[in-house]
Enzyme design. Structure first.
Site, PDB file in Angstrom:
ATOM      1  N   ARG A   6      -2.863  -1.265  -2.053  1.00  0.00           N
ATOM      2  CA  ARG A   6      -2.700  -2.417  -1.398  1.00  0.00           C
ATOM      3  C   ARG A   6      -1.115  -3.139  -1.370  1.00  0.00           C
ATOM      4  NH1 ARG A   6      -7.122  -6.392  -3.759  1.00  0.00           N
ATOM      5  NH2 ARG A   6      -6.102  -7.838  -1.955  1.00  0.00           N
ATOM      6  N   CYS A  23      -2.069 -11.028  -8.578  1.00  0.00           N
ATOM      7  CA  CYS A  23      -2.818  -9.939  -7.993  1.00  0.00           C
ATOM      8  C   CYS A  23      -3.365 -10.402  -6.548  1.00  0.00           C
ATOM      9  CB  CYS A  23      -4.219  -9.806  -9.029  1.00  0.00           C
ATOM     10  SG  CYS A  23      -5.052 -11.189  -9.226  1.00  0.00           S
TER      11      CYS A  23
END
Length: 278
Positions: A175, A233
């Protein structure tokens, strides 16, 4: 005080004269609600905390799990029995993310003694700890939040920290690199951030590496003595777990609560891809 507690030590404390308050924060991203699992069996005396409803505000431009309204958070913690003079231990199903979010919020709001059960419910049962299906109705707590006890970043602060210090991206490496993005609208990372998946802070059983090993890991990532450190995050949950790991290693760190879900929602913000900081 250490930010985590072992199941064995928790058993000893619960048998003492002043046992800690237990918060059950079972939660999984995209998974089933935690309350049914709590009702099926929890640590005796534990109070269930709903991460989505009590540890986050409504999803929107500020991210998928923004800070809850302070008054709402205060009311939820008092309903759970949180008091300023009573230690708190949060736990979850074992991943540690939900418990870490409760730990971070209570610390940010000024509670002086909050820890996370290392390994969660699984560690408890492995040590032979009992479970209960009885509903817990604690006396009303007296906790009054005083925010700012630990550092908090907004989007501009995260961008600035990535330039002058160390901003860690706690998501999966793919990611970060921008190869996949299963949740948010844009793939990639904040320019200048360093990939540091939070999953690498724990053993396969979900327990934290030793403080020494964590310190070595974060030093290799650039968390030197004079470095200012921040973490983000996807939505400020797994990053809280990384801040907890940093605390175990003795490294203070700020949390960007809005995280990638807030950053990527604004098309004017820059996005980097690939394995480098960008």
């Amino acid at each position: 005080m250490n930010a985590i507690i072992t199941a064995s030590d928790l058993m000893d404390e619960l048998a003492g004269e002043r046992p800690p308050l237990l918060l059950d924060v079972r939660w999984q991203l995209g998974g089933p609600a935690g309350r049914p699992a709590y009702e099926a069996g929890h640590l005796p005396g534990a109070v269930f905390i709903d991460l989505e409803a009590e540890l986050a505000g409504p999803a929107g431009a500020a991210g998928r799990h923004p800070l809850p309204a302070l008054s709402d958070f205060a009311a939820a913690m008092r309903r759970a029995g949180v008091r300023a003079d009573r230690r708190v231990v949060a736990y979850d199903g074992g991943q540690g993310w939900g418990a870490a979010r409760a730990w971070w919020l209570l610390r940010w709001a000024g509670h002086p003694s909050v820890r996370v059960l290392d390994g969660g419910l699984a560690a408890w049962t492995e040590r032979g700890g009992p479970l209960s299906t009885e509903a817990t109705a604690p006396p009303e707590g007296d906790f009054e939040p005083r925010p700012g006890a630990v550092p908090l970043l907004d989007a501009d602060g995260a961008a600035a920290l990535a330039r002058r210090g160390l901003l860690l991206d706690a998501r999966a490496a793919e990611r970060y690199r921008g190869e996949v993005e299963p949740i948010d609208p844009v793939a990639g990372h904040i320019p200048g951030a360093v990939s540091a998946p939070t999953t690498e802070n724990v053993t396969p059983e979900g327990r934290f590496l030793s403080a020494e090993r964590l310190a070595e890991r974060f030093t290799e990532l650039g968390a030197t003595e004079d470095a200012e450190v921040g973490v983000y995050c996807g939505s400020g949950v797994s990053a809280a777990h990384q801040v907890l790991a940093l605390a175990v290693a003795g490294v203070p760190a700020a949390l960007y609560v809005g995280s990638w879900s807030e950053w990527s929602a604004d098309p004017t913000r820059p996005v980097a891809t690939g394995p480098e900081r960008g």
